[in-house]
Design an enzyme around this catalytic site. Structure first.
Site, PDB file in Angstrom:
ATOM      1  N   ARG A 138       0.941  -0.981   0.064  1.00 40.13           N
ATOM      2  CA  ARG A 138      -0.063   0.049   0.268  1.00 40.13           C
ATOM      3  C   ARG A 138       0.311   1.347  -0.024  1.00 40.13           C
ATOM      4  NH1 ARG A 138      -5.565  -1.041   3.193  1.00 40.13           N
ATOM      5  NH2 ARG A 138      -5.860  -3.446   2.471  1.00 40.13           N
TER       6      ARG A 138
ATOM      7  N   ASP B 221     -16.487   8.603   8.851  1.00 37.67           N
ATOM      8  CA  ASP B 221     -15.737   7.750   8.478  1.00 37.67           C
ATOM      9  C   ASP B 221     -14.731   8.603   9.056  1.00 37.67           C
ATOM     10  OD1 ASP B 221     -15.850   4.834   6.788  1.00 37.67           O
ATOM     11  OD2 ASP B 221     -13.443   5.996   6.110  1.00 37.67           O
TER      12      ASP B 221
HETATM   13  C1  SAM Z   1     -14.678  -2.310   6.016  1.00 41.91           C
HETATM   14  S1  SAM Z   1     -14.536  -0.587   5.947  1.00 41.91           S
HETATM   15  C2  SAM Z   1     -16.438  -1.063   6.624  1.00 41.91           C
HETATM   16  C3  SAM Z   1     -17.548  -0.535   6.068  1.00 41.91           C
HETATM   17  C4  SAM Z   1     -18.880  -0.133   6.467  1.00 41.91           C
HETATM   18  N1  SAM Z   1     -19.358  -0.864   8.003  1.00 41.91           N
HETATM   19  C5  SAM Z   1     -19.286  -1.672   5.704  1.00 41.91           C
HETATM   20  O1  SAM Z   1     -18.955  -3.486   7.166  1.00 41.91           O
HETATM   21  O2  SAM Z   1     -19.539  -2.386   4.873  1.00 41.91           O
HETATM   22  C6  SAM Z   1     -13.809  -0.177   7.358  1.00 41.91           C
HETATM   23  C7  SAM Z   1     -13.854   1.987   7.687  1.00 41.91           C
HETATM   24  O3  SAM Z   1     -13.726   2.102   8.840  1.00 41.91           O
HETATM   25  C8  SAM Z   1     -12.980   3.248   8.332  1.00 41.91           C
HETATM   26  N2  SAM Z   1     -12.516   3.887   9.587  1.00 41.91           N
HETATM   27  C9  SAM Z   1     -10.912   3.179   9.974  1.00 41.91           C
HETATM   28  N3  SAM Z   1     -10.447   3.057  10.943  1.00 41.91           N
HETATM   29  C10 SAM Z   1     -11.156   4.271  11.965  1.00 41.91           C
HETATM   30  C11 SAM Z   1     -11.038   5.111  12.999  1.00 41.91           C
HETATM   31  N4  SAM Z   1     -10.112   5.184  14.026  1.00 41.91           N
HETATM   32  N5  SAM Z   1     -12.080   6.214  12.898  1.00 41.91           N
HETATM   33  C12 SAM Z   1     -13.767   6.069  12.040  1.00 41.91           C
HETATM   34  N6  SAM Z   1     -13.189   4.942  10.128  1.00 41.91           N
HETATM   35  C13 SAM Z   1     -12.366   4.272  10.934  1.00 41.91           C
HETATM   36  C14 SAM Z   1     -12.369   3.068   7.521  1.00 41.91           C
HETATM   37  O4  SAM Z   1     -11.569   3.996   6.535  1.00 41.91           O
HETATM   38  C15 SAM Z   1     -13.587   2.392   6.478  1.00 41.91           C
HETATM   39  O5  SAM Z   1     -13.665   3.668   5.295  1.00 41.91           O
END
Ligand code: SAM
Length: 290
Positions: free
Chosen positions: A32, A140
Site C-alpha cells: 500500500r 469515517d
Molecule cells: C471495512 S470498512 C467497513 C464499511 C461498512 N461499515 C461495512 O461494514 O461495509 C471500514 C471503514 O472504517 C474506516 N476506519 C478505519 N479506522 C477508523 C477510525 N479510527 N475511525 C473511523 N473510521 C475508521 C475505514 O476508513 C473504512 O472506510
C-alpha cells in the site's frame, strides 16, 4: 523495509487510526505504501518514513488513509438489514411515536453503501415515517471515501453487490456506466469525518448505531474503550449492529446481545452511563426507556 521503519509505521498507525498490525504484515504495508511513496516523488518507504518523521502532516494522513480497508457493499451480510426492517424499526416506531424522530449513525461508513442501505430501508417504510424527523449520520476517518459517499456514484460492479435489482431501478439513475443514488435518498444522509479513537459525544445520542467491520482491525483494549463510549451515545432502548465477525462478548459488558437477533446488541442497563451524565441505576434506565 527495515524492521525499524516497520515498527515506526506500526506505532503510527495504531496511534492515528487504531489499526493493530501484527508483526508479520510488512507485505501489506509495502503493497500500500510503496505506490504512495512513488506518487509523492519518493524512492521508497525509508524516504517516506524520514519525511513523516520530519513532520509532514499531509503525508501522515495519506499513509493512514492508504492503510484503511474500505471494503463494503450494499446490504452487507443482509441479516442486520432484515432485523432493522422487521424488528428494530417497527419497535422504534412505537417507542418514538411521541417525539416522531429517529437518529441513526453509520460509524464507519466507507464509500456510503451502508448508510444508503439504511436510508433505503427507511424509505421503504413509506407512510409509516411520514412527518418524522429522520437523521442518518455517516462518519469515517477517511476523507477520500467520504467524498465518494457524498457523490453517491457507484460502478456497475458496486451496484451488483448486494443491491436488489428492484432497489437499483427504484432509487438510482444511470449515467453511462455509472449509477447515482437519487437526490431524495442522498439528502437523508449527512457525511462527516470522524475518528472513532477520538471523542464523539458531540454527535448527540442515537437510536441505532451501525459500527460494522471496523473494530475488527483494533486491539481488545481499543475495542473495549470504543464500546464504552458507544454505549454512552446510544439510547437505553437503542440498538448497536456489529459486523458478522465482531462481538462484544469477552471484550466489554457495556452491551448485551439482543435476544435472537445475531449481530445486534442493546446497552447493558446495569452498566448504563449516559453522555454528559453520571451512572444511572438500572431502574432509571428502564423508566427513561418507557
Ligand atoms: C471495512 S470498512 C467497513 C464499511 C461498512 N461499515 C461495512 O461494514 O461495509 C471500514 C471503514 O472504517 C474506516 N476506519 C478505519 N479506522 C477508523 C477510525 N479510527 N475511525 C473511523 N473510521 C475508521 C475505514 O476508513 C473504512 O472506510
Amino acid at each position: 523495509m527495515t524492521p525499524l521503519d516497520y515498527e515506526f509505521l506500526r506505532k503510527l498507525l495504531k496511534e492515528r487510526s487504531g489499526l493493530d498490525l501484527s508483526s508479520d504484515k510488512q507485505y501489506l504495508v509495502e503493497s500500500r505504501l510503496i505506490p504512495l511513496a512513488r506518487r509523492a516523488g519518493l524512492p521508497g518507504i525509508a524516504e517516506l518514513v524520514a519525511k513523516i518523521k520530519g513532520g509532514s502532516d499531509a503525508l501522515t494522513s495519506e499513509v493512514v488513509e492508504a492503510m484503511t480497508t474500505n471494503e463494503t457493499f450494499f446490504f452487507r451480510d443482509k441479516i442486520p438489514f432484515d432485523h432493522l426492517r422487521e424488528t428494530v424499526l417497527p419497535e422504534l416506531l412505537t417507542a418514538r411515536a411521541g417525539r416522531r424522530a429517529l437518529r441513526i449513525w453509520s460509524a464507519a461508513s466507507a464509500t456510503g453503501q451502508e448508510p444508503y442501505s439504511i436510508a433505503m430501508c427507511l424509505k421503504e417504510m413509506g407512510a409509516a415515517l411520514a412527518g418524522w424527523r429522520v437523521e442518518i449520520i455517516a462518519t469515517d476517518l477517511s476523507l477520500g471515501v467520504l467524498e465518494k459517499a457524498k457523490a453517491g456514484i457507484f460502478s456497475q460492479f458496486e451496484v451488483q453487490r448486494g443491491l436488489p435489482i428492484q432497489m437499483l431501478v427504484k432509487y438510482f439513475t444511470q449515467t453511462g456506466e455509472l449509477w447515482q443514488i437519487n437526490p431524495d435518498i442522498r439528502a437523508m444522509v449527512q457525511h462527516r469525518q470522524l475518528n472513532l479513537l477520538q471523542d464523539f459525544s458531540h454527535l448527540g445520542t442515537f437510536d441505532v448505531i451501525f459500527c460494522r467491520n471496523v473494530l475488527i482491525y483494533f486491539d481488545q483494549e481499543t475495542k473495549a474503550g470504543i464500546f464504552e463510549r458507544l454505549a454512552k451515545v446510544l439510547e437505553p432502548d437503542g440498538v448497536l449492529a456489529l459486523g458478522a465477525a465482531e462481538s462484544v462478548v469477552g471484550i466489554s459488558d457495556a452491551f448485551k446481545p439482543y435476544p435472537e437477533r445475531r449481530g445486534l446488541y442493546r446497552p447493558n442497563p446495569a452498566k448504563a452511563v449516559r453522555a454528559g451524565g453520571g451512572a444511572l441505576s438500572a431502574l432509571k434506565v428502564v423508566a427513561s426507556a418507557r
